[in-house]
Design an enzyme around this catalytic site. Sequence first.
Site: not given
Length: 814
Positions: A361, A552-553, A558, A660, A664
């Site tokens: 991952h 998100k985290r 990110k 992911t 969504k």
Amino acid sequence: MKDKSSAPAIGPAFQHDVVRNLICRQARYPDIATPQDWYMALSFTVRDRMLESWVASTKNYAEHNVKVACYLSAEFLIGPQLGCNLLSLDLEDDARQALHALGQDLDELLALEEEPGLGNGGLGRLAACYLDSLATLEVPAIGYGIRYEFGIFDQDIVDGWQVERTDKWLKMGTPWEIVRPDISFYVNFGGYTRMQTDEQNRLQVQWIPARQVKGVAYDVPIQGYRVNTCNLLRLWKSEAVESFDFEDFNAGDYYQAVEEKVVSETLSKVLYPNDEPDAGKRLRLAQQYFFVSCSLQDMLRLLDIGHRPVEHFAERFAAQLNDTHPSIAVAELMRLLLDERQLSWDEAWSITQHTFAYTNHTLLPEALETWGLPLMQSLLPRLLDIIYEINRRFLEEVRQAFPDDVARVARMSLIDEHGEKKVRMANLATVGSHAVNGVAALHSELLRQTVLHDFAAMYPQRFLNVTNGVTPRRFLMLSNPRLANLLDETIGTGWRNDLTQLSALATLADDDDLQQAWRAIRHHNKSALAGRISNLVGIDVAPDMLFDVQVKRIHEYKRQHLNALYIISLYQRLSRHPELKTAPRCFIFGGKAAPGYGMAKLIIRLITGIAEVVNNDPAMNERLKVVFFPDFNVKNGHLIYPAADLSEQISTAGKEASGTGNMKFMMNGAITIGTLDGANVEIRQQVGEENFFLFGMTAQQTETLNRAEYRPADYVQANEDLRDAFEQIAQGRFSRGDTALFRPLLDSLLHYDPFLVLADYADYAACQQRVSETWHDQRLWTRMSILNCAHSGIFSSDRAIGEYCQQIWQIPST
């Protein structure tokens, strides 16, 4: 078995069963029952019907000697269960009517449910989506993990900072688990190994442990959607082998008498302890070994129940390693087969390789787990012996395949010899598996080219791609019921069992009636989120604003700070040029920073500091808002995903394995602004480049820049907006005058910038301008929104599980 007739009969007794469960399981009667009592009674009533499916499924699996998919994961972020189970059993209307007759409101009871914090983010949520799809596709499956007593922390924002609160998700009990004290196994730790020979003069190894822990099974039923199939998530709780020592107690040492119980139960106490100190590393490795050992012993138990010889283990079970956390299972299965079942090495190794498959991952080196040899030797001495032998035999293969390539042998070794010697868990998982997959087309290709390049060169047939997917049951049907009903009316209900049928929407994207209905639903969803934001953080947001969302985290790769820098620039421009025509925006952030990750916490503080300034500026009331939505989790995602207009997927190209959240958002009609990273690449291919806001460098360009002498400060000097944003932060504008608060963040960006925030900034800002221009054409925006939903079918977890079944597990799916 997809027709509704195969589901358990509902009958007229639903209301009666709720009351009976209220009395018999909650020991309450209606006049004195609390809402929590009613929630529990309703949940038990639903669970009873699920267990009827489970019995039928289990009998069917046993009678046909089916192959079972075993999904091993340290995380299962399953989310609230009641709503999904009502949806899957087609019981929502019955439950609503029954509760209304009893003076209760279903929505109020749904809101009471505690979310099991059994995961940290995308990894655990993916595992939960896959369990949903496995049951829906009627694939025999068991999820294996840990029953953490305290899950991922609850997040408060206090004075702008993240504050972690203990996640006490079990404080009121949970109706969804079945305790199985009869299914328990012993797990060894510490001690030493002893060599001996048996009657046939064969060498045997005996592990003499320093202590043992007992793992007890707690089962959570996982119901398939509108089918009579119910699978299991089996979670392990640690207990002491002997919880009370009478000798110590009688001698007056009361604390020593219960010490074994306290130490043993620590294993399943908390999700992801801080592994910076040695004690944290030790506990985390112990957790991983504990749950894989229990799981593999359970699989052997099931094999014995079916009266199948151990040589048939790989024919009965396919075990998927969800990232490196369960990879110690490779060595543990070898131990069980060698030491407990007396197989030869070659027999055991063949079974092991045919059983396991490994999902990678991440490409981030720090996420590829390694464990120091002293830690492994002291905690798992027998496992280390086996790893040494696996490595010895494997490196012989490498030397034969690549003679005289000493450097390659060192890179591929399961033991990292540089500095403190460590076991490389990704290497162990790769060597011990018959298949290795990445989770997006780009990620899988980069996996072959970078971190596992040598293994891909040696075993090219093992490497493949399975792009991640998300369940449409939770993230569309449950969280966005108005849109689901509109889809039913527009294209029929077939999409509910085959999400690719959403493609029928594409030809209707310009239809006036559909566009009007689409906008009405989006306005309703945005109003609901705005109401929640107002109640939660006291910020009033107009639903007509563009909802620009990044949840998100919180992590530097990110790049939430890229978004934050743009907001500062936009705020400055709007302040200086009130006449500027731009889309009114509400920037919504959410996500948790790891407790020990100081830079991520500082990014949260920057966002909340920007929000404080912007939201208190009267000139911005109708133009700009900034919200940090605290405690982002699955439950809050139900509100946020359907309300987003713009989905921020802005990670540095080549760093996000898949994502992911992007799926969504797309499924609910949000338009993506993003880089060519992870599954963004495939999302853009599906929806068309004209319906995706693309910016930034490619993975190849980032690699080229990193090889060159990247000078991030030059990008600041060359961009007036960026330079101004840095000056505003440095002067304390967003820290109440504290000029030192954000200095570590600014210094990191100016002198290091590992994730190329500054290099991508100008292109990101230009892309955001295109977003603003497009928003002004609401007909065009709505068309793009419809097309994003229409082309999201490929990102269903049903498709992903179908590929695992066909390409990796060799298990038929419906």
